[in-house]
Scaffold this motif. Sequence first.
Motif, PDB file in Angstrom:
ATOM      1  N   GLU A   9       0.823  -1.209   0.000  1.00  0.00           N
ATOM      2  CA  GLU A   9       0.000   0.000   0.000  1.00  0.00           C
ATOM      3  C   GLU A   9       0.855   1.257   0.000  1.00  0.00           C
ATOM      4  O   GLU A   9       0.557   2.224  -0.685  1.00  0.00           O
ATOM      5  N   ASN A  10       1.904   1.227   0.791  1.00  0.00           N
ATOM      6  CA  ASN A  10       2.732   2.419   0.918  1.00  0.00           C
ATOM      7  C   ASN A  10       3.763   2.574  -0.186  1.00  0.00           C
ATOM      8  O   ASN A  10       4.188   3.676  -0.500  1.00  0.00           O
ATOM      9  N   TYR A  11       4.176   1.463  -0.747  1.00  0.00           N
ATOM     10  CA  TYR A  11       5.181   1.524  -1.793  1.00  0.00           C
ATOM     11  C   TYR A  11       4.741   0.781  -3.046  1.00  0.00           C
ATOM     12  O   TYR A  11       5.350  -0.230  -3.410  1.00  0.00           O
ATOM     13  N   PRO A  12       3.689   1.285  -3.670  1.00  0.00           N
ATOM     14  CA  PRO A  12       3.167   0.601  -4.866  1.00  0.00           C
ATOM     15  C   PRO A  12       4.231   0.452  -5.955  1.00  0.00           C
ATOM     16  O   PRO A  12       4.175  -0.483  -6.752  1.00  0.00           O
ATOM     17  N   ILE A  13       5.206   1.329  -5.932  1.00  0.00           N
ATOM     18  CA  ILE A  13       6.236   1.296  -6.970  1.00  0.00           C
ATOM     19  C   ILE A  13       7.126   0.052  -6.862  1.00  0.00           C
ATOM     20  O   ILE A  13       7.725  -0.396  -7.820  1.00  0.00           O
ATOM     21  N   THR A  82      19.447  10.281   3.467  1.00  0.00           N
ATOM     22  CA  THR A  82      19.806   9.010   4.073  1.00  0.00           C
ATOM     23  C   THR A  82      20.214   8.013   3.005  1.00  0.00           C
ATOM     24  O   THR A  82      21.168   7.260   3.156  1.00  0.00           O
ATOM     25  N   LEU A  83      19.476   8.070   1.925  1.00  0.00           N
ATOM     26  CA  LEU A  83      19.748   7.181   0.799  1.00  0.00           C
ATOM     27  C   LEU A  83      21.180   7.328   0.311  1.00  0.00           C
ATOM     28  O   LEU A  83      21.897   6.357   0.104  1.00  0.00           O
ATOM     29  N   THR A  84      21.572   8.573   0.154  1.00  0.00           N
ATOM     30  CA  THR A  84      22.918   8.854  -0.308  1.00  0.00           C
ATOM     31  C   THR A  84      23.945   8.234   0.622  1.00  0.00           C
ATOM     32  O   THR A  84      24.901   7.596   0.185  1.00  0.00           O
ATOM     33  N   CYS A  85      23.719   8.427   1.909  1.00  0.00           N
ATOM     34  CA  CYS A  85      24.649   7.879   2.888  1.00  0.00           C
ATOM     35  C   CYS A  85      24.635   6.366   2.858  1.00  0.00           C
ATOM     36  O   CYS A  85      25.663   5.704   2.986  1.00  0.00           O
ATOM     37  N   GLU A 110      23.670  -3.290   2.423  1.00  0.00           N
ATOM     38  CA  GLU A 110      24.291  -4.165   1.433  1.00  0.00           C
ATOM     39  C   GLU A 110      23.347  -4.451   0.261  1.00  0.00           C
ATOM     40  O   GLU A 110      23.788  -4.725  -0.857  1.00  0.00           O
ATOM     41  N   TYR A 111      22.051  -4.386   0.549  1.00  0.00           N
ATOM     42  CA  TYR A 111      21.100  -4.748  -0.494  1.00  0.00           C
ATOM     43  C   TYR A 111      20.857  -3.636  -1.509  1.00  0.00           C
ATOM     44  O   TYR A 111      20.307  -3.877  -2.578  1.00  0.00           O
ATOM     45  N   MET A 112      21.273  -2.425  -1.137  1.00  0.00           N
ATOM     46  CA  MET A 112      21.066  -1.302  -2.046  1.00  0.00           C
ATOM     47  C   MET A 112      21.609  -1.636  -3.436  1.00  0.00           C
ATOM     48  O   MET A 112      20.897  -1.589  -4.425  1.00  0.00           O
ATOM     49  N   ASP A 113      22.895  -1.977  -3.484  1.00  0.00           N
ATOM     50  CA  ASP A 113      23.570  -2.273  -4.742  1.00  0.00           C
ATOM     51  C   ASP A 113      22.979  -3.481  -5.444  1.00  0.00           C
ATOM     52  O   ASP A 113      22.698  -3.459  -6.633  1.00  0.00           O
ATOM     53  N   ILE A 114      22.810  -4.518  -4.686  1.00  0.00           N
ATOM     54  CA  ILE A 114      22.307  -5.765  -5.260  1.00  0.00           C
ATOM     55  C   ILE A 114      20.962  -5.545  -5.946  1.00  0.00           C
ATOM     56  O   ILE A 114      20.761  -5.930  -7.090  1.00  0.00           O
ATOM     57  N   TRP A 115      20.075  -4.857  -5.229  1.00  0.00           N
ATOM     58  CA  TRP A 115      18.743  -4.659  -5.793  1.00  0.00           C
ATOM     59  C   TRP A 115      18.750  -3.676  -6.957  1.00  0.00           C
ATOM     60  O   TRP A 115      17.915  -3.754  -7.846  1.00  0.00           O
ATOM     61  N   TYR A 119      16.628  -5.385  -9.734  1.00  0.00           N
ATOM     62  CA  TYR A 119      15.222  -5.019  -9.919  1.00  0.00           C
ATOM     63  C   TYR A 119      15.027  -3.622 -10.498  1.00  0.00           C
ATOM     64  O   TYR A 119      15.488  -2.638  -9.935  1.00  0.00           O
ATOM     65  N   LYS A 120      14.304  -3.569 -11.561  1.00  0.00           N
ATOM     66  CA  LYS A 120      13.968  -2.276 -12.153  1.00  0.00           C
ATOM     67  C   LYS A 120      13.107  -1.468 -11.184  1.00  0.00           C
ATOM     68  O   LYS A 120      13.281  -0.263 -11.037  1.00  0.00           O
ATOM     69  N   ALA A 121      12.192  -2.156 -10.523  1.00  0.00           N
ATOM     70  CA  ALA A 121      11.298  -1.469  -9.589  1.00  0.00           C
ATOM     71  C   ALA A 121      12.098  -0.733  -8.516  1.00  0.00           C
ATOM     72  O   ALA A 121      11.755   0.370  -8.111  1.00  0.00           O
ATOM     73  N   TRP A 122      13.172  -1.356  -8.057  1.00  0.00           N
ATOM     74  CA  TRP A 122      14.011  -0.734  -7.030  1.00  0.00           C
ATOM     75  C   TRP A 122      14.729   0.507  -7.584  1.00  0.00           C
ATOM     76  O   TRP A 122      14.791   1.543  -6.943  1.00  0.00           O
ATOM     77  N   ARG A 123      15.253   0.349  -8.788  1.00  0.00           N
ATOM     78  CA  ARG A 123      15.899   1.505  -9.427  1.00  0.00           C
ATOM     79  C   ARG A 123      14.919   2.664  -9.559  1.00  0.00           C
ATOM     80  O   ARG A 123      15.235   3.807  -9.236  1.00  0.00           O
ATOM     81  N   ASP A 124      13.717   2.339 -10.028  1.00  0.00           N
ATOM     82  CA  ASP A 124      12.704   3.380 -10.191  1.00  0.00           C
ATOM     83  C   ASP A 124      12.382   4.038  -8.857  1.00  0.00           C
ATOM     84  O   ASP A 124      12.224   5.256  -8.767  1.00  0.00           O
ATOM     85  N   PHE A 125      12.319   3.205  -7.852  1.00  0.00           N
ATOM     86  CA  PHE A 125      12.010   3.711  -6.521  1.00  0.00           C
ATOM     87  C   PHE A 125      13.082   4.688  -6.047  1.00  0.00           C
ATOM     88  O   PHE A 125      12.795   5.789  -5.591  1.00  0.00           O
ATOM     89  N   ILE A 126      14.327   4.259  -6.190  1.00  0.00           N
ATOM     90  CA  ILE A 126      15.433   5.114  -5.757  1.00  0.00           C
ATOM     91  C   ILE A 126      15.438   6.425  -6.532  1.00  0.00           C
ATOM     92  O   ILE A 126      15.538   7.512  -5.957  1.00  0.00           O
ATOM     93  N   LEU A 127      15.287   6.314  -7.842  1.00  0.00           N
ATOM     94  CA  LEU A 127      15.286   7.522  -8.660  1.00  0.00           C
ATOM     95  C   LEU A 127      14.134   8.446  -8.307  1.00  0.00           C
ATOM     96  O   LEU A 127      14.310   9.659  -8.213  1.00  0.00           O
TER      97      LEU A 127
END
Length: 211
Positions: A9-13, A82-85, A110-115, A119-127
């Motif tokens: 619900e909170n992170y549909p992306i 926070t993300l940047t850090c 550690e999962y930041m890089d891996i995901w 996962y495209k969804a993760w990239r989209d989320f971060i961006l």
Amino acid sequence: MILKKALQENYPILSTPDLIEEIMKVGQVHEMEVDEILIDINQNVKNLPLLLEGSVKILREDEQGNEVFLYYVDQGNTCAATLTCCMDSKKSNVRAIVEEKAVFLSIPYEYMDIWMEKYKAWRDFILSTYSIRFEELLKAVDQLAFKKMDQRIANFLSEKSKLIHSKLIKISHQQIAYDLNTSREVVSRILKQMEKEGLVKISRGQLELLD
DNA sequence: ACATTAAGTGATT
DNA sequence: AATCACTTAATGT
């Protein structure tokens, strides 16, 4: 599972099923009470918090220890600073204080890089959180640089009101002064003026936004 | 009733 | 707009 539902619900992306599964697997649920410090300045950030409930106030601090309010992060969001850090576990350059009782999923960095790769969804989320927060930051910057105190206060209050979904704000003049890095007297005087203009109703330790 | 804390005010920079 | 010194008002014990 209720957590999964909250996440979706909170992170549909982040809707990719595999990714959801992984997040559930590695993410730890935490709760924090109002005024607790989620992330402090110079603290090494090794987890990325995904807010599921509540909200967090992001502050910047100068050498003298003066704090300035930057923006709020609410559920469904995370903080770009926070993300940047988090990306390479650097020290935080901001402080995050719980504004409303918060529930969040803590993701080891550690999962930041891996995901990112997986996962495209993760990239989209971060961006997208980057761009959302960048805009927030720009807003904060021109508030600081170009706006007068009365506008900053008005803005601060309306943000806060939006956040808590209430026109009734429980806060002292001193606290506002602290957040905007000004003096209590200035806040009192501006608030008094706003009251004359019929914008707010002030009472001890709380104020109400009028239309 | 008294102490404590929030808010108001005038003068000065 | 900030700071100081002081007053007044609300609230807690």
